[in-house]
Design an enzyme around this catalytic site. Structure first.
Site, short mmCIF file in Angstrom:
data_model
loop_
_atom_site.label_atom_id
_atom_site.label_comp_id
_atom_site.label_asym_id
_atom_site.label_seq_id
_atom_site.Cartn_x
_atom_site.Cartn_y
_atom_site.Cartn_z
N LYS A 109 -7.06 -2.84 8.07
CA LYS A 109 -6.46 -2.17 6.91
C LYS A 109 -7.46 -2.25 5.76
CE LYS A 109 -2.32 -2.24 3.98
NZ LYS A 109 -1.05 -2.96 3.75
N LYS A 137 -5.65 1.58 9.43
CA LYS A 137 -5.05 2.21 8.26
C LYS A 137 -6.05 2.22 7.13
CE LYS A 137 -1.13 1.65 5.10
NZ LYS A 137 0.06 0.87 4.73
ZN LIG Z 1 1.18 -6.13 0.94
#
Ligand SMILES: [Zn+2]
Length: 355
Positions: free
Chosen positions: A220, A273
């Site tokens: 992420k 992501k």
């Molecule tokens: Zn968070």
């Protein structure tokens, strides 16, 4: 023009004209037969933002078509997804009150816990995935307990406000377990803290939830593409940023290290992501970690860009969305978390290529 009927003999010596890829593109049916990447309802996960109240369907300005939903409305929206053949929803909660730790995050009657119970009661076959982090629940908007906060003695060697790793893992474990107790099918820890997958696995196993899988936000990035989400979930940090735990967008070697660590810690799914600016990362994780299903998160900023351009008539929303989602699948994503999920399935059905 030559009238010589054998004129093409010369051309046939040219391998380039013996081999004509256009032969396989000559009709819709042929193109469909040789299509390498397909989109199907089973590829999609639909995110829902759940808030307190009844009959609340509050539009999110930067995400047209997406709403903050009270639990009763979330059940209706989940039913729409299920009826389209979408197998799973991903829940994000907006609490009534925020504090330094985020007490509602692991409360029996927390907003996500209520939503899990209501959706599973109405739609037992629908897979309910829950996001687990602290940022939507803490008054400071950070993903963990902060150095110098009320519950933790200061670490003098770390800056005040630093997101404490190991102290936060205990809270994350409690949240994960409370979601499982409420009936969640999959737990998705999103904070990018070191060791979070192992901590969630331990917390679930200690609670006799050895059967509940973990969808790890393995890779992420600290991304500007999350802007609209922070309006939706009211989870923007009140100061500072998330660069000490989320990844630098410039790095891919580090992404593989993160993914392999999560595999070792017991992740059942891996996620990358955002998706659109990180298709190379999706592909590399797909190649290096082929044994786990891979999830791409088509995030709020990616959604907002398409919706804004489509609203202006600058591009064709349906074509852009299906092309983009296909690209994510082609890069190696098995599953895509996307706010376009309902529209995408309807468009696939219209096109008759649904399967
Ligand atoms: Zn968070």
């Amino acid at each position: 023009m030559s009238d010589n009927p054998f004129r093409t003999d010369r051309q046939r010596t040219d391998a380039g004209l013996h081999t004509r890829p256009r032969r396989l593109r000559s009709s819709p049916a042929l193109r469909r037969m040789v299509r390498e990447t397909r989109l199907a309802p089973a590829n999609f996960i639909y995110p829902l933002f759940v808030t307190h109240g009844r009959q609340v369907r509050a539009p999110i300005g930067s995400m047209p078509g997406i709403f903050r939903l009270s639990v009763d409305e979330a059940v209706l929206e989940a039913r729409r997804a299920a009826e389209l053949g979408i197998p799973a929803v991903l829940l994000f909660g907006i609490p009534a009150d925020k504090d330094a730790v985020g007490i509602e995050n692991y409360a029996v009657d927390g907003i996500v816990q209520q939503a899990i119970g209501a959706i599973k009661a109405a739609l037992p076959e629908l897979v309910v995935i829950t996001d687990v982090c602290l940022c939507e629940y803490t008054d400071h908007g950070h993903c963990g307990l902060l150095n110098g906060g009320p519950l933790d003695g200061p670490h003098t060697h770390l800056p005040v406000g630093y997101v404490l790793n190991d102290e936060t893992l205990a809270v994350v474990g409690a949240v994960a377990r409370s979601h499982a107790e409420a009936g969640a099918d999959i737990i998705a820890p999103s904070g990018m803290l070191d060791g979070v997958v192992a901590a969630v696995r331990d917390a679930l196993d200690d609670g006799d939830f050895t059967h509940i899988p973990i969808m790890a936000y393995a890779v992420k990035y600290a991304s500007a593409y999350y802007g609209p989400f922070r309006e939706a979930a009211d989870g923007a940090p009140k100061f500072g940023d998330r660069r000490t735990h989320q990844m630098d967008p410039a790095n891919v070697r580090e992404a593989l290290r993160e993914a392999l660590l999560d595999v070792a810690e017991g992740a059942d799914f891996l996620m990358v992501k955002p998706a659109l600016a990180y298709l190379d990362v999706i592909h590399q994780v797909h190649v290096r970690c082929p044994d786990l299903p891979l999830v791409a998160y088509n995030v709020s900023g990616e959604y907002a860009m398409v919706k804004a351009a489509a609203a202006n008539g600058w591009l064709d929303e349906k074509s852009i969305v299906l092309e983009t989602l296909t690209g994510m699948r082609r890069a190696g994503a098995d599953l895509i978390i996307t706010y376009h999920a309902l529209d995408a399935v309807r468009w696939l059905q219209q096109a008759g290529v649904n399967e």
